[in-house]
Scaffold this motif. Structure first.
Motif, mmCIF file in Angstrom:
data_model
loop_
_atom_site.group_PDB
_atom_site.id
_atom_site.type_symbol
_atom_site.label_atom_id
_atom_site.label_comp_id
_atom_site.label_asym_id
_atom_site.label_seq_id
_atom_site.Cartn_x
_atom_site.Cartn_y
_atom_site.Cartn_z
ATOM 1 N N ILE A 195 0.839 -1.201 0.000
ATOM 2 C CA ILE A 195 0.000 0.000 0.000
ATOM 3 C C ILE A 195 0.875 1.253 0.000
ATOM 4 O O ILE A 195 0.641 2.191 -0.775
ATOM 5 C CB ILE A 195 -0.954 -0.018 1.216
ATOM 6 C CG1 ILE A 195 -1.988 -1.148 1.044
ATOM 7 C CG2 ILE A 195 -1.639 1.335 1.392
ATOM 8 C CD1 ILE A 195 -2.803 -1.454 2.297
ATOM 9 N N ALA A 196 1.908 1.245 0.844
ATOM 10 C CA ALA A 196 2.824 2.393 0.898
ATOM 11 C C ALA A 196 3.560 2.574 -0.429
ATOM 12 O O ALA A 196 3.815 3.711 -0.860
ATOM 13 C CB ALA A 196 3.824 2.216 2.038
ATOM 14 N N LEU A 197 3.880 1.455 -1.077
ATOM 15 C CA LEU A 197 4.547 1.519 -2.385
ATOM 16 C C LEU A 197 3.676 2.245 -3.407
ATOM 17 O O LEU A 197 4.147 3.131 -4.134
ATOM 18 C CB LEU A 197 4.851 0.092 -2.872
ATOM 19 C CG LEU A 197 5.514 -0.063 -4.245
ATOM 20 C CD1 LEU A 197 6.952 0.446 -4.221
ATOM 21 C CD2 LEU A 197 5.483 -1.522 -4.719
ATOM 22 N N HIS A 198 2.397 1.896 -3.432
ATOM 23 C CA HIS A 198 1.477 2.541 -4.379
ATOM 24 C C HIS A 198 1.284 4.015 -4.048
ATOM 25 O O HIS A 198 1.284 4.863 -4.949
ATOM 26 C CB HIS A 198 0.131 1.811 -4.385
ATOM 27 C CG HIS A 198 0.123 0.560 -5.202
ATOM 28 N ND1 HIS A 198 -0.430 0.472 -6.456
ATOM 29 C CD2 HIS A 198 0.627 -0.679 -4.944
ATOM 30 C CE1 HIS A 198 -0.284 -0.754 -6.930
ATOM 31 N NE2 HIS A 198 0.351 -1.476 -6.024
ATOM 32 N N VAL A 199 1.103 4.313 -2.768
ATOM 33 C CA VAL A 199 0.931 5.715 -2.365
ATOM 34 C C VAL A 199 2.182 6.517 -2.746
ATOM 35 O O VAL A 199 2.083 7.624 -3.290
ATOM 36 C CB VAL A 199 0.663 5.832 -0.845
ATOM 37 C CG1 VAL A 199 0.730 7.286 -0.391
ATOM 38 C CG2 VAL A 199 -0.702 5.235 -0.506
ATOM 39 N N LEU B 230 -5.918 0.758 -4.965
ATOM 40 C CA LEU B 230 -4.560 1.285 -5.122
ATOM 41 C C LEU B 230 -4.336 1.836 -6.533
ATOM 42 O O LEU B 230 -3.671 2.860 -6.710
ATOM 43 C CB LEU B 230 -3.532 0.190 -4.810
ATOM 44 C CG LEU B 230 -3.565 -0.342 -3.372
ATOM 45 C CD1 LEU B 230 -2.499 -1.422 -3.177
ATOM 46 C CD2 LEU B 230 -3.366 0.793 -2.360
ATOM 47 N N ARG B 231 -4.935 1.175 -7.519
ATOM 48 C CA ARG B 231 -4.753 1.630 -8.904
ATOM 49 C C ARG B 231 -5.539 2.905 -9.194
ATOM 50 O O ARG B 231 -5.285 3.572 -10.193
ATOM 51 C CB ARG B 231 -5.165 0.519 -9.881
ATOM 52 C CG ARG B 231 -4.123 -0.579 -9.988
ATOM 53 C CD ARG B 231 -4.514 -1.625 -11.016
ATOM 54 N NE ARG B 231 -3.412 -2.577 -11.208
ATOM 55 C CZ ARG B 231 -3.568 -3.853 -11.567
ATOM 56 N NH1 ARG B 231 -4.788 -4.336 -11.758
ATOM 57 N NH2 ARG B 231 -2.532 -4.644 -11.726
ATOM 58 N N SER B 232 -6.503 3.205 -8.352
ATOM 59 C CA SER B 232 -7.297 4.428 -8.557
ATOM 60 C C SER B 232 -6.740 5.619 -7.788
ATOM 61 O O SER B 232 -7.286 6.726 -7.889
ATOM 62 C CB SER B 232 -8.747 4.179 -8.114
ATOM 63 O OG SER B 232 -9.285 3.076 -8.816
ATOM 64 N N LEU B 233 -5.676 5.401 -7.051
ATOM 65 C CA LEU B 233 -5.120 6.477 -6.224
ATOM 66 C C LEU B 233 -4.803 7.733 -7.036
ATOM 67 O O LEU B 233 -4.937 8.852 -6.544
ATOM 68 C CB LEU B 233 -3.844 5.989 -5.519
ATOM 69 C CG LEU B 233 -4.042 5.241 -4.196
ATOM 70 C CD1 LEU B 233 -2.725 4.601 -3.753
ATOM 71 C CD2 LEU B 233 -4.553 6.193 -3.118
#
Lengths: 194, 194
Positions: free
Chosen positions: A85-89, A156-159
């Motif tokens: 999650i942190a990677l995506h953010v 995550l992909r919609s962040l």
DNA sequence: GTCTATATTTTGATAGAC
DNA sequence: GTCTATCAAAATATAGAC
């Protein structure tokens, strides 16, 4: 580090691709946004496709590298998910516009499409593997891993859509709040075995 | 009810739009998929834009109508959320291809763009309102409602990508499993108050 | 590094025969 | 309802002057 003209073109292109998609953005649109004529773009890049390729492949490889690091770390499955999650953010915060192309325009890749698809499938497989390990270790509820994978990864992909509206929130805090909601849910009264 | 030629065109167009996006699909592509020539399409539809408008607006109005019904029902906030999840699963199952246009190509609407944006903002506002009421009623954890809205809605909006791969799962069961994961999370050992 | 000029292809859409 | 033929605009990209 100073931005080269090519990097500037790619950055501006990513912004336009985010608004209308790769196919709907013309080289004239891009040139106008850069303040030059379309023909001048070709002094820095080979083709429109060249721009898309650069945006998408660099991001896809960043995610792959991040996943490798997480897989190697000796932490619980839940903590691996938190790091994903942190990677995506993190990546999305650094290159919000590029993430739109990665998510929406990968099918317009020509030469590098197969390579991209390989990275993508590998990423999802590793993600699913972490969930399965979490279920086996009784850290994660024993439900369909595909639905969990789909649910978390969709968010995550919609962040990239949503992060620009939340500029005030710092990445670390967003990561924590998102982890709490994705992993623990929003239901206040949950039947659990703890 | 028998499918008119116009409906057939719209159905096939939605399938193509899902694969490559509205802008990348040409009227010749669509004609070829229909087994006719491009000029013949115009005997049934006014323009390419006409097709997109039909796909998106009918779906957006379906969601709006569904939300109105849910708002009127006298059930708990959590149950309203479950019904929203079922609404998305239901509509997406019925028109998977159209959902791709609704999510990805709304910005290419011309005449009806403002109307669409109004419906969309209204929908999100109502969704957020239900979450806030749930927090006030102590059914839902007291965290940022926007993050919860974003997280759940991102997953629901991505259903069109994922439902075709899960053809074996019936809508009711998918609805239930998705509700469990979105509302209760995936963490097996959770701190809670019950 | 940017320009003008232009080549070539593709696009959405129309006219009119059948 | 579909076809052939065609138009006008817009697309990516190149050549060569400055």
């Amino acid at each position: 580090m100073v931005e080269t003209r090519k990097e500037e073109i790619i950055r501006v292109a990513a912004r336009l691709f985010k608004e209308k998609g790769y196919s709907a953005v013309t080289m004239r649109d891009l040139a106008k946004a850069m303040g030059i004529k379309a023909a001048s773009l070709y002094n820095h890049i080979d083709s429109k496709q060249d721009i898309l390729k650069t945006i998408i492949i660099s991001l896809a490889e960043e995610f792959t590298a991040g996943m490798v690091t997480i897989l190697q770390s000796e932490i619980s499955s839940l903590n691996k998910l938190k790091r994903i999650i942190a990677l995506h953010v993190g990546i999305t915060g650094e290159n919000t516009d590029g993430m739109a192309s990665l998510n929406n325009d990968w099918m317009h890749l020509e030469e590098k499409l197969d390579y991209y698809l390989m990275l993508r499938i590998n990423y999802e497989d590793n993600f699913r593997k972490i969930i399965r390990e979490g279920i086996a270790a009784e850290e994660i509820v024993d439900k369909d891993p595909d639905i969990m994978l789909f649910s978390i990864l969709s968010t995550l992909r919609s962040l990239y859509i949503w992060i620009p509206d939340k500029k005030n929130l710092d990445p670390l805090q967003l990561s924590h709040e998102l982890s709490a909601i994705l992993l623990n849910g929003i239901n206040k009264k949950v039947k659990k075995i703890s």
